[in-house]
Structure formats: C-alpha cells, structure tokens
Design a protein around this motif. Structure first.
Motif, PDB file in Angstrom:
ATOM      1  N   PHE A   1      23.886  72.437  37.489  1.00 29.45           N
ATOM      2  CA  PHE A   1      24.919  73.369  37.134  1.00 29.45           C
ATOM      3  C   PHE A   1      26.019  73.627  38.173  1.00 29.45           C
ATOM      4  CE2 PHE A   1      21.012  75.048  35.263  1.00 29.45           C
ATOM      5  CZ  PHE A   1      21.112  74.885  33.881  1.00 29.45           C
ATOM      6  N   ILE A   2      25.679  72.559  39.253  1.00 37.95           N
ATOM      7  CA  ILE A   2      26.947  72.397  40.245  1.00 37.95           C
ATOM      8  C   ILE A   2      28.268  72.524  39.783  1.00 37.95           C
ATOM      9  CG2 ILE A   2      27.884  71.130  42.137  1.00 37.95           C
ATOM     10  CD1 ILE A   2      24.948  70.541  42.997  1.00 37.95           C
ATOM     11  N   ASN A   3      28.829  71.680  38.956  1.00 36.43           N
ATOM     12  CA  ASN A   3      30.130  71.395  38.098  1.00 36.43           C
ATOM     13  C   ASN A   3      30.406  72.180  37.269  1.00 36.43           C
ATOM     14  OD1 ASN A   3      30.507  69.545  40.061  1.00 36.43           O
ATOM     15  ND2 ASN A   3      29.528  67.800  38.932  1.00 36.43           N
ATOM     16  N   ALA A   4      29.490  73.155  36.541  1.00 33.75           N
ATOM     17  CA  ALA A   4      29.757  74.146  35.433  1.00 33.75           C
ATOM     18  C   ALA A   4      30.477  75.234  35.931  1.00 33.75           C
ATOM     19  CB  ALA A   4      28.544  74.323  34.894  1.00 33.75           C
ATOM     20  N   LYS A   5      31.652  75.342  34.914  1.00 30.45           N
ATOM     21  CA  LYS A   5      32.516  76.689  35.678  1.00 30.45           C
ATOM     22  C   LYS A   5      31.740  77.963  35.314  1.00 30.45           C
ATOM     23  CE  LYS A   5      36.829  74.733  34.209  1.00 30.45           C
ATOM     24  NZ  LYS A   5      38.117  74.640  33.471  1.00 30.45           N
ATOM     25  N   THR A   6      31.117  78.110  34.321  1.00 33.47           N
ATOM     26  CA  THR A   6      30.276  79.199  34.203  1.00 33.47           C
ATOM     27  C   THR A   6      28.875  79.346  33.788  1.00 33.47           C
ATOM     28  OG1 THR A   6      31.210  79.608  31.973  1.00 33.47           O
ATOM     29  CG2 THR A   6      32.245  80.820  33.970  1.00 33.47           C
ATOM     30  N   VAL A   7      27.877  79.651  34.356  1.00 35.18           N
ATOM     31  CA  VAL A   7      26.584  79.632  33.855  1.00 35.18           C
ATOM     32  C   VAL A   7      25.738  80.876  33.766  1.00 35.18           C
ATOM     33  CG1 VAL A   7      24.243  78.809  34.520  1.00 35.18           C
ATOM     34  CG2 VAL A   7      26.216  77.508  35.385  1.00 35.18           C
ATOM     35  N   ARG A   8      25.004  81.135  32.558  1.00 37.04           N
ATOM     36  CA  ARG A   8      24.513  82.459  32.353  1.00 37.04           C
ATOM     37  C   ARG A   8      23.034  82.312  32.298  1.00 37.04           C
ATOM     38  NH1 ARG A   8      26.460  86.169  27.596  1.00 37.04           N
ATOM     39  NH2 ARG A   8      28.134  86.143  29.205  1.00 37.04           N
ATOM     40  N   ASP A   9      22.076  82.623  33.010  1.00 42.57           N
ATOM     41  CA  ASP A   9      20.740  82.253  33.159  1.00 42.57           C
ATOM     42  C   ASP A   9      20.572  80.709  33.368  1.00 42.57           C
ATOM     43  OD1 ASP A   9      20.038  85.021  32.740  1.00 42.57           O
ATOM     44  OD2 ASP A   9      19.998  84.688  30.287  1.00 42.57           O
ATOM     45  N   ARG A  10      20.167  80.118  32.339  1.00 45.12           N
ATOM     46  CA  ARG A  10      19.908  78.612  32.346  1.00 45.12           C
ATOM     47  C   ARG A  10      21.055  77.789  31.422  1.00 45.12           C
ATOM     48  NH1 ARG A  10      14.158  77.274  30.801  1.00 45.12           N
ATOM     49  NH2 ARG A  10      14.725  78.401  29.536  1.00 45.12           N
ATOM     50  N   TYR A  11      21.929  78.582  30.944  1.00 42.60           N
ATOM     51  CA  TYR A  11      22.771  77.924  30.003  1.00 42.60           C
ATOM     52  C   TYR A  11      24.240  77.663  30.611  1.00 42.60           C
ATOM     53  CZ  TYR A  11      18.830  79.253  27.256  1.00 42.60           C
ATOM     54  OH  TYR A  11      17.577  79.388  26.657  1.00 42.60           O
ATOM     55  N   VAL A  12      24.954  76.579  30.183  1.00 38.28           N
ATOM     56  CA  VAL A  12      26.434  76.539  30.581  1.00 38.28           C
ATOM     57  C   VAL A  12      27.082  76.941  29.735  1.00 38.28           C
ATOM     58  CG1 VAL A  12      28.028  74.861  30.790  1.00 38.28           C
ATOM     59  CG2 VAL A  12      25.699  74.352  31.655  1.00 38.28           C
ATOM     60  N   GLU A  13      28.045  78.019  29.821  1.00 42.18           N
ATOM     61  CA  GLU A  13      29.093  78.679  29.058  1.00 42.18           C
ATOM     62  C   GLU A  13      30.127  77.859  28.810  1.00 42.18           C
ATOM     63  OE1 GLU A  13      29.274  83.228  28.658  1.00 42.18           O
ATOM     64  OE2 GLU A  13      28.890  82.829  30.870  1.00 42.18           O
ATOM     65  N   VAL A  14      30.748  77.663  27.569  1.00 39.00           N
ATOM     66  CA  VAL A  14      31.798  76.968  27.503  1.00 39.00           C
ATOM     67  C   VAL A  14      32.767  77.637  26.555  1.00 39.00           C
ATOM     68  CG1 VAL A  14      30.692  74.478  27.494  1.00 39.00           C
ATOM     69  CG2 VAL A  14      31.097  75.700  25.165  1.00 39.00           C
ATOM     70  N   PRO A  15      34.197  77.464  26.430  1.00 39.23           N
ATOM     71  CA  PRO A  15      35.101  78.294  25.788  1.00 39.23           C
ATOM     72  C   PRO A  15      34.830  78.118  24.299  1.00 39.23           C
ATOM     73  CG  PRO A  15      36.128  76.499  27.016  1.00 39.23           C
ATOM     74  CD  PRO A  15      34.831  76.499  27.565  1.00 39.23           C
ATOM     75  N   LYS A  16      35.096  78.984  23.592  1.00 42.10           N
ATOM     76  CA  LYS A  16      35.216  79.096  22.009  1.00 42.10           C
ATOM     77  C   LYS A  16      36.174  77.950  21.653  1.00 42.10           C
ATOM     78  CE  LYS A  16      35.512  81.618  18.098  1.00 42.10           C
ATOM     79  NZ  LYS A  16      35.632  83.022  17.628  1.00 42.10           N
ATOM     80  N   ILE A  17      35.749  76.918  20.635  1.00 40.86           N
ATOM     81  CA  ILE A  17      37.152  76.071  20.463  1.00 40.86           C
ATOM     82  C   ILE A  17      37.325  76.125  18.730  1.00 40.86           C
ATOM     83  CG2 ILE A  17      36.649  74.334  22.453  1.00 40.86           C
ATOM     84  CD1 ILE A  17      35.046  72.786  20.169  1.00 40.86           C
ATOM     85  N   ILE A  18      36.502  76.768  18.377  1.00 43.09           N
ATOM     86  CA  ILE A  18      36.733  76.969  16.594  1.00 43.09           C
ATOM     87  C   ILE A  18      37.177  78.370  16.285  1.00 43.09           C
ATOM     88  CG2 ILE A  18      35.372  77.066  14.461  1.00 43.09           C
ATOM     89  CD1 ILE A  18      33.543  74.963  15.523  1.00 43.09           C
ATOM     90  N   GLU A  19      38.482  78.501  15.806  1.00 41.92           N
ATOM     91  CA  GLU A  19      38.944  79.497  15.518  1.00 41.92           C
ATOM     92  C   GLU A  19      38.654  80.179  14.068  1.00 41.92           C
ATOM     93  OE1 GLU A  19      42.994  79.106  16.119  1.00 41.92           O
ATOM     94  OE2 GLU A  19      42.688  78.321  18.094  1.00 41.92           O
TER      95      GLU A  19
END
Length: 95
Positions: free
Chosen positions: A77-95
């Motif tokens: 997870f070093i390069n991940a912008k945001t991590v919650r628990d053991r999951y990488v958070e990504v921005p929402k891409i579907i509107e």
C-alpha cells in the motif's frame, strides 16, 4: 478514412481524458493510420484460411499454483493514495 479532431475530443470526453491541442492533432493522425490499417486488412481474401489451425495440437504451459504467505503487507500500500483497513480507496468514476 478521415477522423476529425471533434471525434477525438468526443472519444476523450467519453474516456474522461484531456488532451492538449497538439496531442489531439497527433491522436487524430494516429487514429487515421490505425483505421487505414484495419481497412486494408478488410480487403484481404481470408476465405480459405482455417481459423482453428493453430489450435490443433497447441499446448498451454501452466505453472502449478502454490500458496505463499506474503508477510510485508504494508509495502503493498506504499503507493496507494488512500487506504482504509486493508482496502485501497479509489475515486468514484461512474456517475
């Protein structure tokens, strides 16, 4: 085949990409070359080609699955912008 810069901009918008004017012109030229290549391929006589010839006798080489324990989970997870628990958070891409 002619591709307009408006079509490139429309495709970029659908893909949520932004290009400079110079990049758009370059992509227009590249798209035209790609489509010309497909157009030339359409002209080939492929009626007598056996599409399954390569499948006959083909062997796939698969490695054996082996379970390995990976101890250094933090380094994943070093390069991940945001991590919650053991999951990488990504921005929402579907509107």
């Amino acid at each position: 085949m002619n591709i307009s810069t408006e079509e490139v901009n429309r495709i970029a918008k659908l893909a949520k990409l932004k290009f400079s004017k110079a990049e758009t012109i370059k992509l227009t030229s590249e798209f035209e070359k790609i489509l010309e290549h497909f157009h030339s391929m359409d002209k080939l006589a492929l009626d007598d080609i056996d599409l399954h010839a390569l499948e006959k006798g083909a062997q796939t080489s698969l490695r054996k699955d082996e379970v390995e324990v990976f101890e250094d989970k933090e380094s994943l997870f070093i390069n991940a912008k945001t991590v919650r628990d053991r999951y990488v958070e990504v921005p929402k891409i579907i509107e």
